[in-house]
Design a protein around this motif. Structure first.
Motif, PDB file in Angstrom:
ATOM      1  N   LEU A  42       0.811  -1.214   0.000  1.00 19.77           N
ATOM      2  CA  LEU A  42       0.000   0.000   0.000  1.00 19.77           C
ATOM      3  C   LEU A  42       0.844   1.265   0.000  1.00 19.77           C
ATOM      4  CD1 LEU A  42      -2.557  -1.072   2.759  1.00 19.77           C
ATOM      5  CD2 LEU A  42      -2.987  -1.011   0.297  1.00 19.77           C
ATOM      6  N   TRP A  43       2.108   1.146   0.341  1.00 18.66           N
ATOM      7  CA  TRP A  43       2.932   2.294   0.703  1.00 18.66           C
ATOM      8  C   TRP A  43       4.122   2.412  -0.242  1.00 18.66           C
ATOM      9  CZ3 TRP A  43       1.022   5.677   3.934  1.00 18.66           C
ATOM     10  CH2 TRP A  43       1.830   6.602   4.608  1.00 18.66           C
ATOM     11  N   HIS A  44       4.530   3.634  -0.475  1.00 22.18           N
ATOM     12  CA  HIS A  44       5.680   3.882  -1.342  1.00 22.18           C
ATOM     13  C   HIS A  44       6.648   4.819  -0.625  1.00 22.18           C
ATOM     14  CE1 HIS A  44       8.077   4.592  -4.914  1.00 22.18           C
ATOM     15  NE2 HIS A  44       7.912   5.893  -4.763  1.00 22.18           N
ATOM     16  N   THR A  45       7.929   4.498  -0.724  1.00 23.65           N
ATOM     17  CA  THR A  45       8.965   5.331  -0.130  1.00 23.65           C
ATOM     18  C   THR A  45      10.032   5.608  -1.178  1.00 23.65           C
ATOM     19  OG1 THR A  45       8.593   4.281   2.022  1.00 23.65           O
ATOM     20  CG2 THR A  45      10.613   5.539   1.762  1.00 23.65           C
ATOM     21  N   GLU A  46      10.490   6.844  -1.238  1.00 28.20           N
ATOM     22  CA  GLU A  46      11.529   7.188  -2.204  1.00 28.20           C
ATOM     23  C   GLU A  46      12.453   8.239  -1.616  1.00 28.20           C
ATOM     24  OE1 GLU A  46       9.495  10.636  -4.962  1.00 28.20           O
ATOM     25  OE2 GLU A  46       9.091   8.544  -5.513  1.00 28.20           O
ATOM     26  N   SER A  47      13.674   8.300  -2.135  1.00 25.69           N
ATOM     27  CA  SER A  47      14.658   9.273  -1.675  1.00 25.69           C
ATOM     28  C   SER A  47      14.196  10.679  -2.041  1.00 25.69           C
ATOM     29  CB  SER A  47      16.024   8.993  -2.309  1.00 25.69           C
ATOM     30  OG  SER A  47      16.483   7.712  -1.952  1.00 25.69           O
ATOM     31  N   ALA A  48      14.472  11.615  -1.117  1.00 21.76           N
ATOM     32  CA  ALA A  48      14.063  13.000  -1.369  1.00 21.76           C
ATOM     33  C   ALA A  48      14.940  13.941  -0.564  1.00 21.76           C
ATOM     34  CB  ALA A  48      12.593  13.202  -0.999  1.00 21.76           C
ATOM     35  N   GLY A  49      15.777  14.721  -1.253  1.00 21.83           N
ATOM     36  CA  GLY A  49      16.567  15.768  -0.607  1.00 21.83           C
ATOM     37  C   GLY A  49      17.437  15.306   0.533  1.00 21.83           C
ATOM     38  N   GLY A  50      18.153  14.215   0.366  1.00 20.61           N
ATOM     39  CA  GLY A  50      19.014  13.709   1.427  1.00 20.61           C
ATOM     40  C   GLY A  50      18.282  12.838   2.427  1.00 20.61           C
ATOM     41  N   GLY A  51      16.980  12.807   2.366  1.00 20.23           N
ATOM     42  CA  GLY A  51      16.200  11.935   3.240  1.00 20.23           C
ATOM     43  C   GLY A  51      15.278  11.091   2.390  1.00 20.23           C
ATOM     44  N   PHE A  52      14.062  10.924   2.862  1.00 22.19           N
ATOM     45  CA  PHE A  52      13.101  10.205   2.034  1.00 22.19           C
ATOM     46  C   PHE A  52      11.700  10.709   2.305  1.00 22.19           C
ATOM     47  CE2 PHE A  52      13.316   7.611   5.895  1.00 22.19           C
ATOM     48  CZ  PHE A  52      11.985   7.343   6.161  1.00 22.19           C
ATOM     49  N   ALA A  53      10.839  10.500   1.330  1.00 19.41           N
ATOM     50  CA  ALA A  53       9.425  10.838   1.455  1.00 19.41           C
ATOM     51  C   ALA A  53       8.622   9.550   1.322  1.00 19.41           C
ATOM     52  CB  ALA A  53       9.011  11.834   0.369  1.00 19.41           C
ATOM     53  N   ALA A  54       7.484   9.504   1.968  1.00 18.29           N
ATOM     54  CA  ALA A  54       6.674   8.286   1.967  1.00 18.29           C
ATOM     55  C   ALA A  54       5.204   8.657   1.906  1.00 18.29           C
ATOM     56  CB  ALA A  54       6.963   7.446   3.212  1.00 18.29           C
ATOM     57  N   GLY A  55       4.412   7.709   1.429  1.00 17.93           N
ATOM     58  CA  GLY A  55       2.970   7.910   1.368  1.00 17.93           C
ATOM     59  C   GLY A  55       2.298   6.793   0.597  1.00 17.93           C
ATOM     60  N   LEU A  56       1.026   6.958   0.343  1.00 22.34           N
ATOM     61  CA  LEU A  56       0.265   5.954  -0.388  1.00 22.34           C
ATOM     62  C   LEU A  56       0.835   5.777  -1.792  1.00 22.34           C
ATOM     63  CD1 LEU A  56      -3.308   7.211   0.568  1.00 22.34           C
ATOM     64  CD2 LEU A  56      -2.195   5.150   1.466  1.00 22.34           C
ATOM     65  N   LYS A  57       0.827   4.537  -2.268  1.00 25.79           N
ATOM     66  CA  LYS A  57       1.227   4.306  -3.651  1.00 25.79           C
ATOM     67  C   LYS A  57       0.260   5.020  -4.588  1.00 25.79           C
ATOM     68  CE  LYS A  57       2.578   0.281  -5.012  1.00 25.79           C
ATOM     69  NZ  LYS A  57       2.651  -1.179  -5.279  1.00 25.79           N
ATOM     70  N   ARG A  58       0.734   5.335  -5.769  1.00 21.79           N
ATOM     71  CA  ARG A  58      -0.065   6.104  -6.707  1.00 21.79           C
ATOM     72  C   ARG A  58      -1.381   5.405  -7.046  1.00 21.79           C
ATOM     73  NH1 ARG A  58       1.732  10.100  -9.792  1.00 21.79           N
ATOM     74  NH2 ARG A  58       3.898   9.411  -9.526  1.00 21.79           N
ATOM     75  N   ASP A  59      -1.331   4.080  -7.295  1.00 23.24           N
ATOM     76  CA  ASP A  59      -2.556   3.381  -7.675  1.00 23.24           C
ATOM     77  C   ASP A  59      -3.501   3.226  -6.492  1.00 23.24           C
ATOM     78  OD1 ASP A  59      -0.740   1.693  -6.519  1.00 23.24           O
ATOM     79  OD2 ASP A  59      -1.197  -0.038  -7.768  1.00 23.24           O
TER      80      ASP A  59
END
Length: 411
Positions: A204-221
């Motif tokens: 259900l969840w997606h995590t990706e690198s963002a600005g030296g850290g990471f961002a997370a949230g619901l997957k697009r679908d």
């Protein structure tokens, strides 16, 4: 061992050679050596298949098994009865569906742990509901399930409010921290890390690198599915019913995450505001003030029609309340016309109820199942069949919506 550890609702796949040939759901489990011996007999050591499962409808399929078995059990051929943990099954659910549909898996990509993963087709509504309804599968304890449910409700609230579905970790910690302290874990940093990983495993969840850290949230679908009113209502209902929030004030929780309207079937009217009332003067009556606001349009004639059609008799208990000048009943919308439900104001979306059952219906105490039985939401205990009138056609999609709010969607 594999059969003994199964649970009602688990899926069974039948494999022959290099193909899956059928699938079914477990409807019941029993342990009966006597019955097993009578049905199958016993071997020379007097052993038999004493753990028995009752299956629902068996659906014949023809699916190549090698690629999925390699992902699930690390070998292309199944040589024995094998139990697959639910979290592993969910992780590869979309791959199975792509094979079932005759679609070839798409290009590979790398997961967060660096291992190859398969990019699979978008999640379907039934897969979403199954994942939400089985969040506790594979979780080390109920606290992690509760934290995961809390984070999903928070993410859903952000989605409804129109925010970006991916949130930097520091912002997530600031917003989720107070919620975790009040409704979930007490060690926020540890809870966030565990919850991110648990949700990642559910698909259900997606995590990706963002600005030296990471961002997370619901997957697009997943976010796309939750934009639909029915899936959103079902998601809220399932998360509240299956996530150990029974001891919490769920109405307060929903308000805190921006989902206040889902606390009841009626919904809420638009917030009234006393600002902007140009030229308004205070009322002479104490304790009252003029306001500007908006309410959903309701046709009062429909309420009277539904009451007269049923003779003011409650469709749940059959009671007909007598008054000095006649009888009294109330018209209840099945899918509320207020925010966020925005159900239709028509006869097919209404029930005739007594005041007590109207309150219980709006407060999600009971729901109407697929066979038009009234059942208690918390345990599906039968209350009684719904009283129906041949001239009153009820919209089944509205009933399904209310059932979803009660956390009783089928997945």
């Amino acid at each position: 061992m594999a059969i003994r550890d199964q649970k009602v609702g688990d899926e069974v796949l039948f494999c022959a050679g290099d193909r899956f040939i059928a699938k079914a759901r477990i409807l019941g489990l029993m342990h009966s050596p006597g019955l097993a011996a009578a049905v199958w007999g016993a071997d020379e050591d007097q052993k038999t298949w004493e753990h028995i499962m009752a299956l629902g409808e068996i659906v014949e399929i023809d699916v190549p098994a090698a690629s999925l078995l390699t992902e699930l059990v690390k070998q292309p051929i199944l040589r024995s009865l094998t139990l697959i943990p639910a979290e592993v099954r969910r992780r590869h659910l979309a791959l199975f569906n792509s094979l079932l549909d005759g679609q070839a898996p798409q290009a590979h990509h790398r997961s967060l742990d660096g291992k190859p993963a398969v990019s699979v087709p978008a999640m379907r509504r039934e897969e979403l509901l199954h994942a939400l309804g089985t969040l506790d599968a594979g979780a080390p304890d109920e606290q992690h399930t509760r934290d995961a449910s809390l984070m999903l409700l928070w993410a859903l609230g952000r989605l409804v409010a129109g925010y970006n579905r991916l949130v930097p970790r520091d912002l997530c910690a600031r917003e989720m921290g107070p919620l975790l302290l009040d409704f979930g874990a007490h060690d926020v940093d540890v809870a966030l890390d565990h919850t991110f990983q648990h949700l990642q495993d559910t698909g259900l969840w997606h995590t990706e690198s963002a600005g030296g850290g990471f961002a997370a949230g619901l997957k697009r679908d997943v976010a796309r599915l939750l934009q639909t009113p029915l899936a959103r209502a079902e998601a809220v209902g399932l998360l509240l019913c299956t996530s150990y929030f029974q001891d919490a004030d769920q109405a307060v929780l929903l308000e805190r995450v921006g989902l206040a309207g889902y606390a009841n079937a009626e919904g809420t009217v638009d917030e009234e505001s006393e600002e902007g009332a140009v030229g308004a003067t205070p009322s002479a009556s104490p304790g009252r003030r003029p306001v500007n606001g908006s309410r959903p349009d309701r046709d009062p004639r429909l309420a009277e029609r539904i009451k007269l059609l049923h003779g003011h008799r409650c469709q749940v208990c059959g009671e007909r309340l007598e008054t000095r000048f006649g009888h009294y009943s109330e018209a209840a919308h099945i899918q509320g016309v207020g925010r966020p439900h925005k159900g239709p104001d028509r006869l097919s979306n209404m029930l005739c109820l007594c005041p007590n059952h109207h309150v219980q219906f709006d407060k999600l105490f009971f729901f109407i199942d697929e066979e038009w039985n009234v059942r208690r939401s918390r345990d599906e205990k039968l209350i009684r069949p719904l009283i129906r009138h041949p001239k009153h056609v009820i919209d089944q999609t509205c009933v399904e919506y209310h059932r979803g709010l009660c956390g009783r969607s089928r997945y």
